[in-house]
Structures are given as structure tokens and as C-alpha cells.
Motif scaffolding. Structure first.
Motif, PDB file in Angstrom:
ATOM      1  N   SER A 121      27.862  12.411  -2.213  1.00 55.57           N
ATOM      2  CA  SER A 121      28.544  13.494  -2.939  1.00 55.57           C
ATOM      3  C   SER A 121      28.568  13.265  -4.424  1.00 55.57           C
ATOM      4  O   SER A 121      28.744  14.205  -5.197  1.00 55.57           O
ATOM      5  CB  SER A 121      29.982  13.643  -2.407  1.00 55.57           C
ATOM      6  N   VAL A 122      28.395  12.004  -4.887  1.00 49.53           N
ATOM      7  CA  VAL A 122      28.476  11.714  -6.317  1.00 49.53           C
ATOM      8  C   VAL A 122      27.203  11.089  -6.863  1.00 49.53           C
ATOM      9  O   VAL A 122      27.027  11.002  -8.077  1.00 49.53           O
ATOM     10  CB  VAL A 122      29.671  10.781  -6.618  1.00 49.53           C
ATOM     11  N   PRO A 129      18.253  18.046 -10.805  1.00 45.94           N
ATOM     12  CA  PRO A 129      18.467  18.851 -12.020  1.00 45.94           C
ATOM     13  C   PRO A 129      19.204  18.072 -13.107  1.00 45.94           C
ATOM     14  O   PRO A 129      18.882  18.195 -14.286  1.00 45.94           O
ATOM     15  CB  PRO A 129      19.287  20.035 -11.514  1.00 45.94           C
ATOM     16  N   SER A 130      20.178  17.280 -12.704  1.00 46.31           N
ATOM     17  CA  SER A 130      20.914  16.507 -13.697  1.00 46.31           C
ATOM     18  C   SER A 130      20.028  15.439 -14.308  1.00 46.31           C
ATOM     19  O   SER A 130      20.073  15.186 -15.532  1.00 46.31           O
ATOM     20  CB  SER A 130      22.144  15.851 -13.050  1.00 46.31           C
ATOM     21  N   ASP A 145      29.137  17.980 -16.632  1.00 47.96           N
ATOM     22  CA  ASP A 145      30.225  18.535 -15.828  1.00 47.96           C
ATOM     23  C   ASP A 145      29.618  19.184 -14.591  1.00 47.96           C
ATOM     24  O   ASP A 145      29.113  20.321 -14.629  1.00 47.96           O
ATOM     25  CB  ASP A 145      31.016  19.557 -16.649  1.00 47.96           C
ATOM     26  N   ARG A 146      29.626  18.453 -13.505  1.00 43.16           N
ATOM     27  CA  ARG A 146      29.014  18.915 -12.270  1.00 43.16           C
ATOM     28  C   ARG A 146      30.086  19.332 -11.278  1.00 43.16           C
ATOM     29  O   ARG A 146      31.256  18.946 -11.405  1.00 43.16           O
ATOM     30  CB  ARG A 146      28.168  17.809 -11.645  1.00 43.16           C
ATOM     31  N   ALA A 147      29.652  20.110 -10.290  1.00 41.49           N
ATOM     32  CA  ALA A 147      30.583  20.463  -9.226  1.00 41.49           C
ATOM     33  C   ALA A 147      31.002  19.224  -8.455  1.00 41.49           C
ATOM     34  O   ALA A 147      32.100  19.153  -7.891  1.00 41.49           O
ATOM     35  CB  ALA A 147      29.943  21.492  -8.289  1.00 41.49           C
ATOM     36  N   HIS A 173      30.537   7.546 -13.201  1.00 36.17           N
ATOM     37  CA  HIS A 173      31.288   8.621 -12.544  1.00 36.17           C
ATOM     38  C   HIS A 173      32.776   8.430 -12.859  1.00 36.17           C
ATOM     39  O   HIS A 173      33.427   7.524 -12.337  1.00 36.17           O
ATOM     40  CB  HIS A 173      31.040   8.594 -11.041  1.00 36.17           C
ATOM     41  N   ALA A 174      33.317   9.313 -13.717  1.00 37.72           N
ATOM     42  CA  ALA A 174      34.666   9.100 -14.275  1.00 37.72           C
ATOM     43  C   ALA A 174      35.787   9.674 -13.414  1.00 37.72           C
ATOM     44  O   ALA A 174      36.965   9.452 -13.717  1.00 37.72           O
ATOM     45  CB  ALA A 174      34.748   9.727 -15.677  1.00 37.72           C
TER      46      ALA A 174
END
Length: 478
Positions: A121-122, A129-130, A145-147, A173-174
Motif C-alpha cells: 500500500s505504501v 507514475p510516481s 502527495d499520493r492517495a 514515507h512520512a
């Protein structure tokens, strides 16, 4: 009446208002603390992430400059080998991804990563794309800023002829770090809620304790009536509430004194006016048709009405003595004042008038009231002496006081009457034989005028050779 009751029913008590303001201030303060704490924690998270990104990119830059290819023993020429060797030797944080990007963005971009797996998920390496956006970006760091959650990244391009389009990427991943700050924020809010609940109970009790004397003041004020002003508030401590109680008690003292004076005025007026009214009514009812009898009745009635008028004027003057503006002082020359009183007193009767002594100095007093008191004493002396008897008027300075006096050679005042003659409607037994025509208010007026001056009083002293000496004693102004 209905309106006042309705307003009272909707009135919020001071205790509730104090508690509401306390809760409002505490809620604002606790909310500010919670928000400030969350801001500080988030700032620390950002600072830690920036440090980590800087550290990782710095280590990779040093490795590029100083690293040795194990296969050749020389500098790295293949970006794949460089990235794989470096990634194998690194230990990343749980929320950190170290990636190598080789090739152009799009379908030809290859990803080199460490063997450990992140949750799907992360994981950034699964988000093509990122990765394409990072590879195509001309910046050395940025934010995605991703979903799936926010990603902070930094990259170091690998610039060599053999490594076109290659770069080292650090992704952090913050969300979990920020979740810790949010959890602390929620914990602070929960603690603040408990603190507000405790404050509500403690504040209610403390406000009740603080306002207890105020409730006593309210209850005492509710019990006060015109006929009962004896209630007083117990004074405890030395705080503002104690000062309020003292002020309220002082106000009650003044009210009680004012009501007592009012009742005394009404009682005195009723008592003294009853007799002349009875006399007037009796003479009018018995008046016959004889003109001579009618003239005598009119004379008697007029005399009684004049006496009633004097009584009312004297009572009104005594009532005014309670007012702060009863005496209006100013600098006065005692010699001139004494001489004026002497000149006015000589017209009161055929007596042996003597200007006994004069204080040649200035004093601060009310010249009109003092003249009124001295003339009243002179009139009193005339009423209790006969033609040719000596009456002396004078003034003198004695230490820190001034004395103005009237001395007569009359029958004097008996010792048991020395105190009562200054009371309203009282006369001394030794002087009752004189035809005064008064109501016994003259000496009361003199005493009121004397006491109206700061530290003033009137004294009765014996006269050498017989008689009475009345002395106005006034304190010198500082």
C-alpha cells in the motif's frame, strides 16, 4: 412586578459566570498548548526527515566519489553495479526506501532496490507514475502527495558517459511519523478534556467558597428593612471580599444613622408640634363672637403658629447637620468675626455687654455657622439673665485649638443638667423658670455646628462669680 421577576429568573449567577469564563480561558489555553505541541512535533518530523534525506544523499555522493568496484578493483563505471553495491551495504529505516533508477522515464525506466519488502500500500517501487515523476523532475528533492500517503524524496543523479539517466533516490514515507504527532495531539486533547472536567468541579467549589461572603451580603441586604438595619456581615481575612464586607457594613452604619435621624426628626416634630396644634385648635373651637375675644384668640394662635414655624426651621437645620456640606470652611480673621458677633448680640437685649477678649489670628472655619452658634448662645444668655447683668463675648487661641465663648452672670447650670441641656427638647432644671418661648433646640443646634467642624465640640464651663460659660472649641487645621 412580573417583569422584574422574569428578569431575575433569567439572570446568570456570578458563580456560573466565573466558572464559564474559567473554563473558556482554560479551554483556549489547553487548545493552544495542544496545537502548539502538534506543530512542534510535526516540525521535528520534518527536521528529522530532512536530516535523513541529507545524510543518505551525502553518503551516496561520497560513495560515488570514493567507492571501488569489487569486480574491477577500480572506480565504478557501470551505474547498475554502483547502485547495487551501495544498496546492499545500506541499512534503511522502516519508513525509508532506497532506490536506484536507470534509464529514461516511462516504459524504459528500470528500478534497482533493496531486498526487503515494504507494504504494497505504501511501496514506492510499485508506483510507476510516481517514479517517473521523480526521475523526470529537475529538482534534487520534493514531496509527493499520493492517495497511499505522503512521500518525501531526494535524489542524486549519476553523471557519467556510461550512466546516462541514472539516479539514486531516497524516499521517506512520512505518514507514520506524522501519525505519531497526531496521536500525541489526540492524547493531549483527551487529557485537556479530563483537566476541564476536573477544573469544572474544583472551580465550582472554589468559586462557591470565594463568593460565600457575597451571598452573605446578598442575604443580609434581603433581610434589611427600614425598621431593622442592625444586620452586619462578619469580616474574615484581609482580601477583597473582606474589604467588600467592611464597606457594606460601613454603608449599613450610615444608613442606620440616616434612618435613625429621619425617625428622630419625625418623632421630634410630631411630639413638639402636637402641643401648639392642640392649642390652636382649642382656641379656634372656643372662639366666640366678641371682637376682643377674637383678637386675643388670633394673637394666641399667631404666636403658636410662629412657635411651630421656629420648631420646624430648627429641626430642618438639625437634619441638615448630617450632610457633608453643612459646614463650608474658609480662612477667617477671628478678631473681625468676634467683633461682628458682639455687635449683633448687643441688639438682643439690655445687658451689660462686654467684648472680653479677641484672638488676633486667622482660622479656617465656617463664619456663617459660627456666627449662628454664637448668636444662639448670646440669645440663650439673654433669656437667662435680667437687664443690667453682664454677658461677655470673646475668642482666644489655646495651644492647638481655638475657643469662642459666651459667658453670662445668670443662675448657671446644675451639674446633673450639664449633659442633657445639649439634647433636643431638653432644658436644665435651674433655667426652667425663664420665659424662653423656645422648644429646647438652641443648644442642640450649637452642638451640631461645633461638631460639624473637624474635631469641634461645645463645652459648658462655670463662670467666675456665678453663671455659665459656653465655649466653642475648634481644632486648628494642619
Amino acid at each position: 412586578m412580573t417583569t422584574s421577576v422574569t428578569r431575575a429568573d433569567h439572570r446568570v449567577s456570578a458563580r456560573v459566570r466565573i466558572l464559564l469564563w474559567l473554563l473558556l480561558v482554560m479551554a483556549a489555553a489547553l487548545a493552544a498548548v495542544a496545537v502548539a505541541t502538534r506543530s512542534i512535533l510535526l516540525r521535528d518530523v520534518d527536521h528529522r526527515i530532512n536530516q535523513l534525506l541529507t545524510q543518505e544523499t551525502g553518503e551516496f555522493a561520497n560513495f560515488v566519489a570514493q567507492g571501488v568496484d569489487p569486480a574491477t578493483g577500480g572506480p565504478f563505471t557501470d551505474p547498475d553495479a554502483l547502485l547495487r553495491v551501495f544498496l546492499q551495504r545500506q541499512y534503511s529505516d522502516p519508513d525509508e526506501e532506497l532506490l536506484g533508477l536507470v534509464g529514461p522515464p516511462g516504459q524504459g525506466l528500470r528500478v534497482i532496490r533493496q531486498s526487503r519488502e515494504l507494504p504494497a500500500s505504501v511501496a514506492l517501487h510499485r508506483d510507476r507514475p510516481s517514479l517517473d515523476a521523480i526521475a523526470a523532475s529537475g529538482a534534487s528533492s520534493g514531496r509527493l502527495d499520493r492517495a497511499r500517503g505522503e512521500v518525501r524524496w531526494a535524489k542524486v543523479p549519476i553523471r557519467s558517459d556510461a550512466a546516462r539517466g541514472a539516479a539514486f533516490v531516497v524516499a521517506f514515507h512520512a505518514d507514520r511519523e506524522r501519525a505519531v504527532a497526531d496521536e500525541a495531539f489526540r492524547a493531549l486533547l483527551a487529557i485537556s478534556g479530563l483537566a476541564l472536567l476536573m477544573t469544572t468541579g474544583i472551580g465550582w467549589a472554589v468559586a462557591g467558597r470565594i463568593l460565600a461572603p457575597v451571598r452573605v451580603v446578598r442575604a443580609t441586604a434581603a433581610e434589611l428593612t427600614e425598621r431593622d438595619l442592625t444586620q452586619r456581615i462578619p469580616v474574615q481575612g484581609r482580601d477583597d471580599i473582606a474589604s467588600l464586607a467592611e464597606t457594606f457594613n460601613a454603608m449599613l452604619d450610615r444608613l442606620e444613622q440616616a434612618f435613625a435621624g429621619q425617625r428622630q426628626f419625625v418623632d421630634d416634630a410630631g411630639h413638639e408640634l402636637r402641643t401648639p396644634i392642640t392649642i390652636v385648635r382649642g382656641h379656634l373651637e372656643l372662639m366666640g363672637e366678641d371682637p376682643a375675644e377674637q383678637r386675643e384668640t388670633v394673637r394666641l394662635v399667631t404666636d403658636e403658629l410662629d412657635r411651630m414655624s421656629r420648631i420646624v426651621e430648627d429641626l430642618l437645620l438639625l437634619a441638615k447637620a448630617e450632610r457633608p456640606d453643612f459646614v463650608r470652611t474658609e480662612p477667617v480673621q477671628l478678631a473681625e468675626l468676634t467683633a461682628d458677633v458682639f455687635v449683633k448680640a448687643r441688639a438682643l437685649g439690655e445687658r451689660d455687654w462686654v467684648l472680653d477678649g479677641v484672638a488676633d489670628r486667622a482660622a479656617v472655619l465656617d463664619p456663617q455657622r459660627i456666627t449662628q452658634a454664637m448668636v444662639q448662645l448670646a440669645q440663650n444668655a439673654v433669656q437667662h439673665t435680667v437687664a443690667g447683668q453682664r454677658i461677655a463675648i470673646g475668642s482666644r487661641a489655646v495651644e492647638d485649638r481655638i475657643e469662642l465663648y459666651v459667658a453670662d452672670a445668670g443662675p448657671g447650670v446644675q451639674e446633673q443638667d450639664a449633659d442633657i441641656i445639649f439634647e433636643r427638647f431638653r432644658r436644665g432644671t435651674a433655667r426652667r423658670g425663664a420665659r424662653t418661648g423656645g422648644a429646647g433646640l438652641g443648644l442642640s443646634i450649637v452642638r451640631a455646628i461645633a461638631e460639624g467642624h473637624r474635631g469641634g465640640r461645645v463645652e459648658l464651663r462655670p463662670t467666675e462669680g456665678g453663671g455659665a460659660t459656653f465655649v466653642l472649641v475648634l481644632q486648628e487645621s494642619p
